[in-house]
Write a protein that holds these residues in place. Structure first.
Motif, PDB file in Angstrom:
ATOM      1  N   LEU A 622     -10.433   9.673  -3.825  1.00  0.00           N
ATOM      2  CA  LEU A 622     -10.869   8.530  -3.019  1.00  0.00           C
ATOM      3  C   LEU A 622      -9.656   8.015  -2.241  1.00  0.00           C
ATOM      4  N   ILE A 623      -9.787   7.942  -0.918  1.00  0.00           N
ATOM      5  CA  ILE A 623      -8.695   7.456  -0.063  1.00  0.00           C
ATOM      6  C   ILE A 623      -9.204   6.242   0.718  1.00  0.00           C
ATOM      7  N   ILE A 624      -8.486   5.139   0.602  1.00  0.00           N
ATOM      8  CA  ILE A 624      -8.790   3.932   1.371  1.00  0.00           C
ATOM      9  C   ILE A 624      -7.528   3.566   2.154  1.00  0.00           C
ATOM     10  N   SER A 625      -7.625   3.570   3.466  1.00  0.00           N
ATOM     11  CA  SER A 625      -6.429   3.340   4.295  1.00  0.00           C
ATOM     12  C   SER A 625      -6.771   2.436   5.476  1.00  0.00           C
ATOM     13  N   ASP A 626      -5.729   1.804   6.030  1.00  0.00           N
ATOM     14  CA  ASP A 626      -5.888   1.011   7.254  1.00  0.00           C
ATOM     15  C   ASP A 626      -4.630   1.173   8.096  1.00  0.00           C
ATOM     16  N   ASN A 627      -4.721   0.796   9.352  1.00  0.00           N
ATOM     17  CA  ASN A 627      -3.558   0.884  10.258  1.00  0.00           C
ATOM     18  C   ASN A 627      -2.990  -0.498  10.551  1.00  0.00           C
ATOM     19  N   GLY A 628      -3.052  -1.343   9.504  1.00  0.00           N
ATOM     20  CA  GLY A 628      -2.590  -2.720   9.651  1.00  0.00           C
ATOM     21  C   GLY A 628      -1.093  -2.874   9.488  1.00  0.00           C
ATOM     22  N   GLU A 660      -1.786   6.525  -5.891  1.00  0.00           N
ATOM     23  CA  GLU A 660      -0.612   6.781  -5.053  1.00  0.00           C
ATOM     24  C   GLU A 660      -0.697   5.861  -3.830  1.00  0.00           C
ATOM     25  N   LEU A 661       0.415   5.220  -3.479  1.00  0.00           N
ATOM     26  CA  LEU A 661       0.437   4.282  -2.353  1.00  0.00           C
ATOM     27  C   LEU A 661       1.453   4.744  -1.312  1.00  0.00           C
ATOM     28  N   LYS A 662       1.013   4.765  -0.057  1.00  0.00           N
ATOM     29  CA  LYS A 662       1.910   5.024   1.070  1.00  0.00           C
ATOM     30  C   LYS A 662       1.849   3.823   2.006  1.00  0.00           C
ATOM     31  N   LYS A 663       3.037   3.337   2.437  1.00  0.00           N
ATOM     32  CA  LYS A 663       3.118   2.116   3.238  1.00  0.00           C
ATOM     33  C   LYS A 663       3.611   2.368   4.662  1.00  0.00           C
ATOM     34  N   ASP A 664       3.626   3.626   5.100  1.00  0.00           N
ATOM     35  CA  ASP A 664       4.058   3.938   6.461  1.00  0.00           C
ATOM     36  C   ASP A 664       2.869   3.822   7.417  1.00  0.00           C
TER      37      ASP A 664
END
Length: 676
Positions: A622-628, A660-664
């Protein structure tokens, strides 16, 4: 044909000409290896093409391993094709049944190819142990034909026979049709005299010595019925010592109710009738009457004139008693099955034929005679698997490996109506490890199925009502939270109420879906998550930000409540977090949600804990992402400060997943979890 002698590799025989036909009787695998390994080693070393047709107790890989010890470079011989090691079912029964003419033609074809390739001739060994009983008589006739034809070819054949699996008449019939007869007793290989050069009666006596362990009575009688030889088996069966009975008429063995029967059998035999496994009564020396199976074989002189008769008798008294008990047991079983409304069947995979008994007319509507005429079409047209059995791994496993099976079927009756039947049976396995048939019982379970469906519908209705009530109660709680939030002016307090309200709604949606469904305890994840996220977007739509939603949810992923409740709460928290915080001071943005699966496998200890078993499971991502704007720089995933993120990490632990968290370039949460 070239008359040069060939080395046999068997010390007791020595050098032999092409066209030699040998047989060996054995009791153990070691008996076979002591003869066959040097036999083939010699052939390979002397430029002969070799064919080894294996059967129990020796498989193809066993043969290679035994040869490898004596012939270290056996693999090179195999690679260049100088020797072929073939299982019996790929050679003798390639078309489904033994065909002597086909086998002989294949051998001649193999020989011609070998000669064309520069080999001196063909060296062969075959074992017919695993042939069905019905094919063995054909194999014996094949040996007779091979014995008469082999002298015309550059070929040597060594045929092997198990003393434990061939009875006395078969042993003698086989041995007569070979030039050399070998047997290993007490660790020593012995040779029965060249049977083509022996007088027939002496040959029979020598061969009788082979089957001494079989306990069959082997005797010879003159044409007037006088006993001329008597083996130890005859002493055990009839109670007379050889010195007591040789020279007396065979009629001494006749009970009073069968006077002159043997005389009549002798006359019929002289006229050409075959006396084979003829069942009759005989009188022992102690006066007890026994049941025997009798076989007559001719003893001919040099001019092929009948001079005496070999008589082989087997005591079948005990087996006849067992047979009678079995018949009575079968009769009782037939009555029981008829009275309990069951149909008994036996199905032969080799012939595609079925036999039936029991309450046939009551269950199927067909008469006994009508149903017996059905072949496999009864299974194709009248009997079908139910949906329950369409993926029944246990049944398929039983069909491959043997053992008991149980399945539900639909049976179409003569009048066109359908009933449910339960099929309980067992697969029957042949010596080759493959199923050759099945026996089983069909029982009408239509009334039981109707009751099950009725109870299931009641249970489904009950469950749907429970889900409906839970959903209503959760909606009441959500409304109460909404009312309570209106009493506060503090935005943080109102936000907390709203977050709690969204969590309650995420659970209420699940119960609503289950209430509207067909009673299943699993839900289609894509439909549920779409409704959940749409509800969240409605909740936060008052913000003046154009936020686009991109959902990529794999179809046909179904979860139970134990998985879907924590998963829904996780999506609720992360999507809410993006809607609230990711697009501050921005006019637009995008939130993306992906859910997909990937097959995986692992190992677990079996019940005994002695070894690990491979298990199939499915991993989901499950991937939840935003471009904020991304997470704050001091954000610590391992020790989150907010209640929402604490809830997320707790729920992921509950799913035994990984986060797993990516903040870029925004924020991207990747959650991996497995469902067995």
């Amino acid at each position: 044909m070239k008359e040069s002698l060939r080395k046999s590799g068997i010390d007791i025989i020595g050098d032999i000409p092409w066209g030699t036909h040998i047989c060996q009787f054995y009791q153990t695998k070691e008996d076979l290896m002591d003869t066959l390994v040097p036999y083939f080693k010699t052939g390979l070393e002397n430029n002969e093409f070799s064919m080894w047709i294996t059967s129990e107790p020796l498989e193809v890989e066993d043969a290679k391993e035994f040869l490898r010890v004596a012939v270290p470079d056996i693999d090179s011989y195999l690679e260049k094709g100088q020797i072929q090691i073939i299982p019996y079912y790929r050679f003798y029964t390639e078309e489904g049944a033994f065909d002597s003419e086909r086998v002989l033609n294949v051998l001649v074809e193999k020989l011609n190819k070998a000669l064309a390739s520069g080999y001196d001739g063909l060296r062969l060994s075959g074992n017919a142990l695993c042939l069905e009983k019905k094919d063995r008589s054909d194999f014996v006739n094949h040996e007779i034909k091979l014995d008469s034809d082999i002298g015309n070819y550059q070929m040597i054949a060594l045929c092997t026979y198990s003393l434990d699996r061939f009875d006395a008449p078969e042993v003698i019939e086989v041995a007569i049709n070979h030039q050399f007869v070998l047997i290993k007793r007490e660790g020593k290989l012995e040779q029965i005299k060249n049977s083509r050069c022996e007088k027939e009666e002496e040959k029979i006596r020598s061969l009788a010595d082979i089957v001494e362990l079989s306990n069959d009575a082997i005797l010879t009688i003159s044409l007037d019925g006088t006993i001329t030889s008597w083996n130890k088996g005859a002493e055990q069966i009839y109670g007379y010592l050889a010195k007591e009975i040789i020279g007396k008429p065979i009629s001494i063995l006749e009970p009073s109710v069968l006077v002159e029967e043997t005389e009549e059998l002798i006359e019929l035999f002289k006229q050409g009738d075959k006396i084979h496994n003829y069942e009759t009564l005989r009188l022992r020396e102690d006066g007890r009457i026994i049941t025997v199976s009798v076989t007559f074989s001719p003893i001919l002189d040099a001019s092929k004139k009948l001079v005496s008769i070999s008589v082989i008798s087997r005591d079948i008294t005990r087996s006849k008693r067992v047979e009678e008990k079995l018949r009575k047991s079968e009769e009782r079983y037939r009555i029981a099955t008829e009275q309990t409304g069951q149909v008994v069947y036996e199905y032969d995979l080799r012939t595609d034929k079925s036999s039936w008994a029991g309450a046939i007319e009551e269950v199927t509507g067909y008469s006994f005679e009508e149903f017996q005429r059905f072949g496999k079409e009864v299974w194709l047209k009248n009997i079908h698997l139910t949906d329950m059995n369409s993926r029944d791994e246990k049944f398929q496993s039983a069909r491959k490996t043997g053992g008991r099976f149980k399945e539900e079927l639909r049976l179409r009756k003569k009048d066109g109506s359908c009933i449910y039947v339960e099929n309980n049976g067992v697969w029957l396995m042949g010596d080759n490890g493959q199923p050759y048939g099945a026996i089983g019982v069909l029982k009408d379970i239509t009334e039981r199925k109707k009751t099950e469906y009725f109870l299931k519908s009641i249970e489904n209705a009950r469950k749907k009502e429970i889900h409906h009530r839970i959903k209503n109660n959760l909606q009441v709680i959500s409304s109460l939270l909404d009312l309570q939030a209106d009493k506060f002016n503090d935005t943080k307090v109102v936000e907390a109420f709203r977050e709690s309200q969204n969590r309650v709604v995420s659970m209420a949606l699940i119960h609503e879906e289950l209430h509207e469904g067909k009673g299943s305890e699993v839900l289609k994840s894509s439909k549920y998550l779409e409704r959940l996220v749409e509800n969240l977007f409605q909740t936060y739509k008052s913000r003046n930000v154009d936020i686009r939603l991109n959902m990529d949810l794999e179809e046909n992923i179904f979860f139970g409540m134990d998985t879907l409740v924590p998963l829904g709460l996780i999506v609720n928290e992360l999507v809410s977090n993006s809607l609230k915080h990711a697009f501050i001071d921005r006019d637009d943005g995008q939130i993306q949600i992906k859910l997909f699966k990937e097959e995986s496998s692992g190992y677990k200890d079996n019940i005994a804990g002695s070894k690990q078993e491979k298990v199939q499971s499915t991993s989901f991502i499950l991937i939840i992402s935003d471009n904020g704007i991304g997470m704050p720089g001091d954000f610590d995933l391992k020790n989150p400060a907010s209640l929402g993120m604490q809830l997320v990490t707790t729920l992921i632990d509950q799913l035994e997943g990984k986060l797993e968290l990516k903040k870029d370039n925004g924020t991207k949460f990747t959650i991996r979890f497995t469902v067995a």
